[in-house]
Design a protein around this motif. Structure first.
Motif, PDB file in Angstrom:
ATOM      1  N   THR A 188       2.023 -11.050  -5.670  1.00 17.05           N
ATOM      2  CA  THR A 188       2.072 -10.337  -4.389  1.00 17.05           C
ATOM      3  C   THR A 188       1.208  -9.087  -4.425  1.00 17.05           C
ATOM      4  N   THR A 189       1.304  -8.339  -5.526  1.00 22.75           N
ATOM      5  CA  THR A 189       0.502  -7.126  -5.665  1.00 22.75           C
ATOM      6  C   THR A 189      -0.978  -7.451  -5.718  1.00 22.75           C
ATOM      7  N   VAL A 190      -1.340  -8.511  -6.426  1.00 27.50           N
ATOM      8  CA  VAL A 190      -2.744  -8.918  -6.497  1.00 27.50           C
ATOM      9  C   VAL A 190      -3.251  -9.312  -5.113  1.00 27.50           C
ATOM     10  N   GLY A 191      -2.426  -9.998  -4.341  1.00 30.37           N
ATOM     11  CA  GLY A 191      -2.811 -10.357  -2.986  1.00 30.37           C
ATOM     12  C   GLY A 191      -3.141  -9.129  -2.158  1.00 30.37           C
ATOM     13  N   LYS A 192      -2.367  -8.071  -2.325  1.00 30.72           N
ATOM     14  CA  LYS A 192      -2.617  -6.821  -1.606  1.00 30.72           C
ATOM     15  C   LYS A 192      -3.894  -6.153  -2.099  1.00 30.72           C
ATOM     16  N   MET A 193      -4.122  -6.202  -3.425  1.00 24.61           N
ATOM     17  CA  MET A 193      -5.344  -5.618  -3.985  1.00 24.61           C
ATOM     18  C   MET A 193      -6.579  -6.324  -3.455  1.00 24.61           C
ATOM     19  N   LEU A 194      -6.525  -7.658  -3.404  1.00 23.42           N
ATOM     20  CA  LEU A 194      -7.662  -8.429  -2.908  1.00 23.42           C
ATOM     21  C   LEU A 194      -7.895  -8.174  -1.422  1.00 23.42           C
ATOM     22  N   ALA A 195      -6.808  -8.167  -0.659  1.00 20.52           N
ATOM     23  CA  ALA A 195      -6.924  -7.957   0.786  1.00 20.52           C
ATOM     24  C   ALA A 195      -7.518  -6.588   1.094  1.00 20.52           C
ATOM     25  N   THR A 236       1.338   0.848  -7.331  1.00 23.14           N
ATOM     26  CA  THR A 236       2.416   1.816  -7.374  1.00 23.14           C
ATOM     27  C   THR A 236       3.664   1.171  -7.966  1.00 23.14           C
ATOM     28  N   GLU A 237       4.170   1.751  -9.040  1.00 18.13           N
ATOM     29  CA  GLU A 237       5.389   1.289  -9.683  1.00 18.13           C
ATOM     30  C   GLU A 237       6.328   2.479  -9.819  1.00 18.13           C
ATOM     31  N   GLY A 238       7.404   2.450  -9.025  1.00 17.61           N
ATOM     32  CA  GLY A 238       8.305   3.590  -8.995  1.00 17.61           C
ATOM     33  C   GLY A 238       7.613   4.790  -8.375  1.00 17.61           C
ATOM     34  N   MET A 239       7.525   5.875  -9.134  1.00 15.64           N
ATOM     35  CA  MET A 239       6.892   7.100  -8.658  1.00 15.64           C
ATOM     36  C   MET A 239       5.441   7.223  -9.116  1.00 15.64           C
ATOM     37  N   ILE A 240       4.962   6.227  -9.847  1.00 15.34           N
ATOM     38  CA  ILE A 240       3.635   6.323 -10.461  1.00 15.34           C
ATOM     39  C   ILE A 240       2.645   5.383  -9.768  1.00 15.34           C
ATOM     40  N   THR A 241       1.499   5.909  -9.395  1.00 16.37           N
ATOM     41  CA  THR A 241       0.415   5.124  -8.813  1.00 16.37           C
ATOM     42  C   THR A 241      -0.777   5.188  -9.758  1.00 16.37           C
ATOM     43  N   THR A 242      -1.293   4.037 -10.125  1.00 17.02           N
ATOM     44  CA  THR A 242      -2.412   3.978 -11.062  1.00 17.02           C
ATOM     45  C   THR A 242      -3.543   3.134 -10.490  1.00 17.02           C
ATOM     46  N   LYS A 243      -4.756   3.431 -10.950  1.00 13.32           N
ATOM     47  CA  LYS A 243      -5.922   2.625 -10.603  1.00 13.32           C
ATOM     48  C   LYS A 243      -6.110   1.561 -11.678  1.00 13.32           C
ATOM     49  N   THR A 244      -6.391   0.364 -11.265  1.00 14.41           N
ATOM     50  CA  THR A 244      -6.545  -0.726 -12.228  1.00 14.41           C
ATOM     51  C   THR A 244      -7.410  -1.822 -11.622  1.00 14.41           C
ATOM     52  N   ILE A 245      -7.623  -2.868 -12.365  1.00 10.08           N
ATOM     53  CA  ILE A 245      -8.303  -4.062 -11.844  1.00 10.08           C
ATOM     54  C   ILE A 245      -7.336  -5.233 -11.933  1.00 10.08           C
ATOM     55  N   VAL A 246      -7.611  -6.273 -11.196  1.00 12.95           N
ATOM     56  CA  VAL A 246      -6.714  -7.424 -11.138  1.00 12.95           C
ATOM     57  C   VAL A 246      -6.429  -7.967 -12.530  1.00 12.95           C
ATOM     58  N   HIS A 247      -7.454  -8.139 -13.346  1.00 12.30           N
ATOM     59  CA  HIS A 247      -7.275  -8.687 -14.687  1.00 12.30           C
ATOM     60  C   HIS A 247      -6.265  -7.880 -15.490  1.00 12.30           C
TER      61      HIS A 247
END
Length: 273
Positions: A208-215, A182-193
């Motif tokens: 930090t965001t990658v840490g949350k994605m992995l967790a 989530t960046e601002g008002m936009i949420t997108t699906k993605t992969i870590v790479h």
């Protein structure tokens, strides 16, 4: 970032007059009349680092006001989008990744980001020292902090960089872990790479965001630490927009990306067979 990589390569080939039969050159959004007068879009910006510890000012567009002092930004990654001549000196238009610090600076106060060829390292210790100390590896260091007691393997890193892991088993490709950002008002699906290769936020912010994605997928710090204790090794390669070589003067038009590396970012865990 792969699109950005191709655009960098296109510029380098055109500016340096190099013809490489095995490479495909695509159209790009860069304009360059010579090595002094050059412009690009922000998403294709050349990456530079601060190159001085003395007073070195970033100016406004009229060069009438000092906006920032580079000596206060020793570890900042700069995006260079324009090169021009003013009073017989070459200046750059620069901004940090978030775009909050920006302006115009003499080119000698910054230096191009250059990543070393991973195939030139001969030992785990040499590669680890590079990861721990080189300016181009700031993102690598931030990612490794997510993995307690990370056991770095140069061999696994080389194979992961070439996208061809053959001597390891139980491979866990953390770069392919999916999630939402989530960046601002936009949420997108993605992969870590893909998220890591889009430099639209700070290095610490991306890590930090990658840490949350992995967790969110079960790869918490405790889980990653447990995998390390089970004999897993870490393969990592990150260029984060850095060049492979730069002309002597360091101008953007002399940046080269002639590299055989297939992945511009790799982060995997695996056990040796």
């Amino acid at each position: 970032m792969q699109k950005r990589f191709v655009k960098f390569l296109s510029l380098a080939l055109l500016a340096m007059g190099i013809v490489m039969g095995t490479q495909q050159v695509t159209s790009h959004a860069w304009t360059s009349t010579n090595k002094y007068t050059w412009r690009s879009g922000k998403d294709q910006a050349a990456i530079y680092y601060t190159n001085t510890k003395k007073n070195a000012y970033i100016w406004n567009s009229h060069f009438s006001k000092k906006l920032h002092n580079l000596k206060n930004y020793q570890y900042t990654t700069w995006c260079v989008t324009r090169s021009f001549v003013r009073k017989n000196k070459v200046y750059y238009s620069i901004s940090n990744l978030g775009g909050k610090v920006k302006g115009y600076v003499w080119h000698g106060y910054v230096t191009p980001a250059v990543v070393k060829d991973i195939n030139r390292f001969n030992s785990d210790s040499d590669y680890l020292n590079y990861l721990n100390t080189d300016k181009s590896q700031k993102l690598s260091r931030a990612l490794l902090k997510l993995i307690p007691n990370a056991n770095i393997s140069l061999d696994l890193s080389k194979q992961a960089a070439m996208n061809k892991i053959t001597d390891y088993q139980d491979v866990i490709n953390l770069g392919m872990v999916s999630g939402t950002v989530t960046e601002g008002m936009i949420t997108t699906k993605t992969i870590v790479h893909d998220f890591l290769m889009a430099p639209n936020s700070s290095i610490s912010g991306r890590a930090t965001t990658v840490g949350k994605m992995l967790a969110a997928k079960g790869y918490t710090r405790d889980k990653l630490a447990s995998l390390m204790s089970q004999g897993y090794q870490v393969g990592i390669y990150v260029n984060d927009g850095a060049a492979n070589s730069v002309g002597k003067s360091g101008y953007p038009s002399t940046i080269s990306f002639t590299t055989p590396i297939q992945n511009n970012m790799a982060l995997v865990l695996a056990k040796a067979k």
